[in-house]
Write a protein that holds these residues in place. Structure first.
Motif, PDB file in Angstrom:
ATOM      1  N   PHE A 110      -8.241 -10.760 -16.156  1.00 53.86           N
ATOM      2  CA  PHE A 110      -8.562 -11.544 -15.201  1.00 53.86           C
ATOM      3  C   PHE A 110      -9.665 -10.987 -15.317  1.00 53.86           C
ATOM      4  O   PHE A 110     -10.656 -11.754 -14.485  1.00 53.86           O
ATOM      5  CB  PHE A 110      -7.773 -11.527 -14.306  1.00 53.86           C
ATOM      6  CG  PHE A 110      -7.870 -12.635 -12.669  1.00 53.86           C
ATOM      7  CD1 PHE A 110      -7.498 -13.819 -13.066  1.00 53.86           C
ATOM      8  CD2 PHE A 110      -8.442 -11.464 -12.158  1.00 53.86           C
ATOM      9  CE1 PHE A 110      -9.107 -14.107 -11.920  1.00 53.86           C
ATOM     10  CE2 PHE A 110      -8.709 -12.789 -10.369  1.00 53.86           C
ATOM     11  CZ  PHE A 110      -8.848 -13.804 -10.898  1.00 53.86           C
TER      12      PHE A 110
ATOM     13  N   ILE B 257      -3.603 -13.175 -15.584  1.00 55.81           N
ATOM     14  CA  ILE B 257      -2.969 -14.147 -15.485  1.00 55.81           C
ATOM     15  C   ILE B 257      -2.237 -14.210 -16.629  1.00 55.81           C
ATOM     16  O   ILE B 257      -2.675 -14.464 -17.768  1.00 55.81           O
ATOM     17  CB  ILE B 257      -4.232 -15.481 -15.887  1.00 55.81           C
ATOM     18  CG1 ILE B 257      -5.296 -15.159 -14.673  1.00 55.81           C
ATOM     19  CG2 ILE B 257      -3.678 -17.086 -15.386  1.00 55.81           C
ATOM     20  CD1 ILE B 257      -7.054 -16.479 -15.730  1.00 55.81           C
TER      21      ILE B 257
ATOM     22  N   THR C   8      -7.625 -21.008 -10.623  1.00 53.62           N
ATOM     23  CA  THR C   8      -6.825 -20.596 -11.978  1.00 53.62           C
ATOM     24  C   THR C   8      -5.165 -21.709 -11.519  1.00 53.62           C
ATOM     25  O   THR C   8      -4.355 -22.247 -12.388  1.00 53.62           O
ATOM     26  CB  THR C   8      -6.800 -19.207 -11.917  1.00 53.62           C
ATOM     27  OG1 THR C   8      -7.582 -18.684 -11.985  1.00 53.62           O
ATOM     28  CG2 THR C   8      -5.427 -19.222 -13.037  1.00 53.62           C
TER      29      THR C   8
ATOM     30  N   THR D  48      -5.345  -7.047 -14.616  1.00 47.18           N
ATOM     31  CA  THR D  48      -5.360  -8.246 -13.747  1.00 47.18           C
ATOM     32  C   THR D  48      -5.019  -8.781 -14.545  1.00 47.18           C
ATOM     33  O   THR D  48      -5.968  -9.017 -15.515  1.00 47.18           O
ATOM     34  CB  THR D  48      -5.546  -8.798 -12.466  1.00 47.18           C
ATOM     35  OG1 THR D  48      -5.842  -7.447 -11.135  1.00 47.18           O
ATOM     36  CG2 THR D  48      -4.924 -10.098 -11.458  1.00 47.18           C
TER      37      THR D  48
ATOM     38  N   ILE E  66      -0.581 -14.669 -11.891  1.00 47.01           N
ATOM     39  CA  ILE E  66      -1.525 -13.334 -11.495  1.00 47.01           C
ATOM     40  C   ILE E  66      -1.050 -12.206 -10.734  1.00 47.01           C
ATOM     41  O   ILE E  66      -0.786 -11.797  -9.901  1.00 47.01           O
ATOM     42  CB  ILE E  66      -2.932 -13.845 -10.952  1.00 47.01           C
ATOM     43  CG1 ILE E  66      -3.582 -15.039 -11.106  1.00 47.01           C
ATOM     44  CG2 ILE E  66      -4.405 -13.180 -10.751  1.00 47.01           C
ATOM     45  CD1 ILE E  66      -3.981 -16.351 -10.332  1.00 47.01           C
TER      46      ILE E  66
ATOM     47  N   ALA F  41      -9.386 -16.636  -8.509  1.00 48.31           N
ATOM     48  CA  ALA F  41      -7.965 -17.158  -8.414  1.00 48.31           C
ATOM     49  C   ALA F  41      -6.972 -18.437  -7.838  1.00 48.31           C
ATOM     50  O   ALA F  41      -6.439 -18.868  -8.161  1.00 48.31           O
ATOM     51  CB  ALA F  41      -7.421 -15.342  -7.777  1.00 48.31           C
TER      52      ALA F  41
END
Lengths: 590, 590
Positions: A536, A234, A150, A232, A214, A147
């Protein structure tokens, strides 16, 4: 003060220092005058030594400690005589002179080891013990780092993270929504988002230009091993972009993530049309770590008197390299049974073996002579030692079956290296899918996906076959046969969006009630835009060569949608039901 | 390709380049042979020039464009004769040679300007137009940057971001939960988290050591201007820490955020007990940008025959510097009326003016001679020109009223500089609050808060007054009178947690049903731990000297919990109700 250092950081350079450590008792070993103990925390393990000669009381207290007790110790760092090169702290140990028990532990229901004796159910119920294991802890740390990287990349590309609401509106299109009764608006409900799709489009119309988030999404679907009711994404959207701008941007993100987290430079990201993917792999998410592409044999195999092939819409095969010597008649029979299982559902399997000695063996040798079979082999680029595996029947079904067979052969032949990563963009998906049962079109991606520019005019005609042939400006990113992300260029024109809703069977009233705000927004200067969403949880799994997303979720739910640790869902009080003006019509079975 | 550059990046160095830009028409002005147009996107505004002499057709097309139309233009960068120093791109303009209309816009219902003519309701309904305004866009970008810097800092401190579930379990303690009916478990409900409190504690027991999450939380409460049903927290927890470890860590975070986003070095973070805050400011979240602390006058003002004071539990005042000349009798009367409003509810106001000429004027001059009043002034450090404002009555109420008066005087005297930031840790909150109506204790913070170490033994006794006096190891971070964050050291011992549940009126069965998993987890080696949560929306507002959190939320809900843009909540279909086995008992009013 509970600690001067954590359990992973002391080195030989710290020799002679007085330190304080806290952590969990991993294991202890008594050797006559000495007790050695491994003290564990998130950062590592440090060896403690209690000496019976220098402090009997302390050593006896230490000997009473059990696994997972939480303690604080003080002592001096000294060099180990018996070094452990497999451990960062393996050069030192701590000679303990003070011990405080911070909390005791009952005997855990399973061992806190890499190779635990706990089954899935037990580990989920005691997830707090499961997470103490290296593998689970490392997965959660990987996820956190993924995360961070990202966000670092997208921030560097001027994307703005905008939080979209969780309490939104139920829309029957797509999967089933979770809903939330509104106490202040009795009889009405919020819904939890299946994705922030309409909000990110609104943000483009609002001029935010590059958006990401996210974000948790929700689907009330019956669950499989790799599905969770909450997952989850992105989630990204960009304005004033073409498809290729988006693919380039997210190739960049994917490269950055593999480079920074796996120290892996990805190979090229080829682009393949949906039609080609189906023809060559029988799947819109082919595993391209290995070839074994489909070769069609209709032109060579039909009209030679073999009824099964003569009557088939499609005859298609793969060439399994160097397998002719590996498959006895019995093995072929077993493989045939494998593809005849209901999960695959093929009727039969035709093989052609090109033996090392030049001879040819085939289950259809009666119908085709060696010269004929050699033309098949030539078309499929077979060499001596190779084996052709051929299926036939209705085109779509046969491709799906051969996809299963190809993947199975890839597994058996060791062609799916979990440390190798092969990305692929699949592009030009159909816009619409015809649903025979419902007698209507569904959106293959979602109702906001734009047709390709050259198909926009054709979309305006009403002809059914033309509609089926429309191509969307949609794309999926596939890595190692797993769909990592998908997206599209969106419609940004009110008339085109209305036309799409018409095709999908919305009445004007339904379209207005559900998506009126978006249609309205299109009239106030909506820019061309498009986007993508990455799964994700799945990205975490694929990057680690694993199949189950559950291993990368701190508190996953089971296949009944239950969190067995907190025992949820659960009944709520009559008072709560009353405030929400709700009655349950469920009659519990006793 | 839609653009070679965005609308904020071209400079005099780009002169002579051929560029492509896309964006929204902000405004255009015709001057005979020329049309000047401002083209806007997220990054800025660039001036376009259409020349009637060189291309009549193009110029006429440009003249037909209206505000908020979306266009693509090609042209050459040239130096402006009439530069605009207030704009980054003010040295150049683009001589346009091609124009494409990408999308037209209807006339917006309000102007897209800093100072818009749109009211709140209209701006919320057309939020996508509202966000195009500089102030709203900048707020959302600020929020995104604040999240990035938060993560950067906490990542640097080895915190791991772990996503906790959104579908959890309803617990009646605290505020009202939003609930989510479970289709797969009919008659049962998930709840949306009011905070990830129990999960972050579980993560500490799981050994994650340092956890954080920027996370949506939910409360089904009646809404005020600064409350939203969904809001965002920076949620953190740490193991093996004392209170001071936590305060130091989050002073560090707060300093980093102000430094990186506001270029402001914060002053010291003093610590003040809850009791002192109430005594000195009448509030547990004092605005310390200015002094005017409370001074108690019981010892000096009682027993002099003034019945109101003689009968009061507390006589307490503030000294308003240099205000004696500012307040005529009429002004004092107005101020008295102000504090007598039901919102404040004081009975009356006593003043003492120390005039510049040395004379003393007071509403209680009848009862106290100048010498007596001078002793008050000395105690309150009044100088010539100052004015004392004094209230009396029941202690708790009087302090609250004087807090209101102090803040009002601070406002009037211009002591609340929105560019100045004064942090304060308020510590040692009471553990329990007695609820007269419910005849039970409530947890002042939440039921997992630990009593201070020295109070843990006392907590085991049952005495009511002792329980009321217990102090919690809890703390709030206050900036400029706004509570930014709060947290506590948690209980990590099963027996102590059970005792706390007893005090809060839980039966053993209720405690087990709701929090059994946590009580169970305490038995498997729970480390000492504590944490904090920052209100992220509020932090955004306070850092920008603003009051309303709505301005920092992309899609806020109104006071009825409605999203007026998407028109949610809304009814769901009978089919959905049926699947969830629910009936609404709400009878709509017609």
């Amino acid at each position: 003060m509970y600690r001067s250092h954590n359990c992973g950081e002391l080195r030989i350079e710290n020799e002679g220092q007085n330190v304080t450590l806290s952590g969990w008792v991993q294991v202890s070993r008594d050797f006559g005058g000495m007790t050695f103990m491994d003290l564990r925390d998130r950062y590592g393990i440090t060896q403690l030594v209690f000496n019976m000669e220098s402090n009997v009381e302390l050593c006896e207290a230490a000997r009473k400690l059990g696994r997972e007790d939480v303690i604080k110790v003080k002592g001096r760092v000294k060099e180990r005589s018996n070094k452990n090169p497999n451990r960062d702290t393996g050069d030192i140990e701590i000679e303990i002179n003070a011990l405080t028990i911070l909390n005791e532990s009952k005997v855990p229901p399973f061992t806190i080891e890499d190779d635990t004796d706990g089954g899935e159910d037990l580990r989920m119920k005691y997830r707090y013990l499961d997470i103490r294991r290296n593998s689970v802890r490392d997965n959660l740390i990987f996820r956190s780092k993924l995360a961070i990287e990202t966000r670092k990349y997208l921030d560097g590309q001027e994307f703005i993270e905008v939080e979209t609401p969780v309490l939104i509106k139920s829309t029957p299109e797509g999967a089933r929504d979770f809903v939330v009764p509104s106490r202040m608006n009795p009889g009405q409900f919020y819904a939890l988002p299946q994705s922030p799709q309409t909000f990110k489009q609104i943000l483009m119309i609002a001029g935010m230009d590059k958006y990401f988030q996210i974000v948790k999404c929700f689907r009330d679907e019956d669950l499989r091993a790799d599905r969770q009711p909450e997952f989850t994404q992105i989630d990204c959207e960009m304005s004033f972009v073409t498809r290729d701008n988006i693919l380039d941007t997210f190739e960049g993100l994917t490269r950055h993530l593999f480079q920074s987290l796996k120290n892996t430079t990805l190979p090229s990201f080829p682009r393949m049309s949906y039609d080609d993917a189906l023809k060559q792999y029988g799947s819109d998410k082919p595993d391209t770590r290995f070839e074994m592409r489909f070769v069609e044999l209709n032109d060579l195999a039909k009209g030679k008197g073999f009824g099964v092939f003569d009557n088939a819409e499609l005859i298609v095969g793969i060439c399994a390299s160097k397998q002719s010597g590996q498959y006895s008649n019995k093995d072929i029979k077993k493989l045939t049974e494998w593809i005849q299982r209901p999960q695959v559902g093929a009727k039969g399997l035709v093989y052609v073996k090109f033996e090392e000695d030049g001879t040819i063996k085939s289950s259809v040798g009666k119908f085709y002579d060696d010269d004929a079979l050699r033309t098949w082999g030539d078309k499929m680029k077979a060499k001596a030692g190779d084996m052709l595996l051929i299926l036939s029947g209705e085109a779509e079904k046969t491709r799906k079956q051969l996809n299963e067979l190809r993947l199975e052969m890839g597994r058996r032949m060791g062609l799916m290296d979990p440390t190798e990563f092969k990305p692929l963009w699949v592009v030009d998906f159909p816009l619409l899918e015809w649903d025979e049962d419902a007698n209507r079109f569904h959106a293959m991606h979602h109702p906001f996906t734009a047709p390709k520019k050259e198909d926009q005019e054709r979309m305006k005609t009403g002809d059914h076959e033309t509609m089926k042939a429309l191509r969307a400006d949609a794309y999926d990113l596939v890595i190692n046969g797993v769909e990592i992300g998908g997206g599209s260029i969106r419609i940004h024109d009110r008339a085109l969006q209305s036309r799409n809703f018409d095709l999908l069977g919305f009445t004007k009233e339904e379209a207005e009630a559900q998506f009126g705000f978006l249609l309205g927004a299109f009239e106030y200067g909506a820019p061309p835009h498009g986007g993508i969403a990455f799964g994700f949880d799945r990205l975490c799994a694929v990057m680690n060569g694993q199949n189950s997303i559950r291993d990368f979720i701190a508190f996953p739910k089971n296949n009944q949608g239950r969190d067995v640790m907190i025992d949820s869902p659960s009944p709520i009080s009559d008072e709560q039901m009353g405030e929400l003006k709700l009655n349950s019509t469920h009659i519990p079975t006793t």
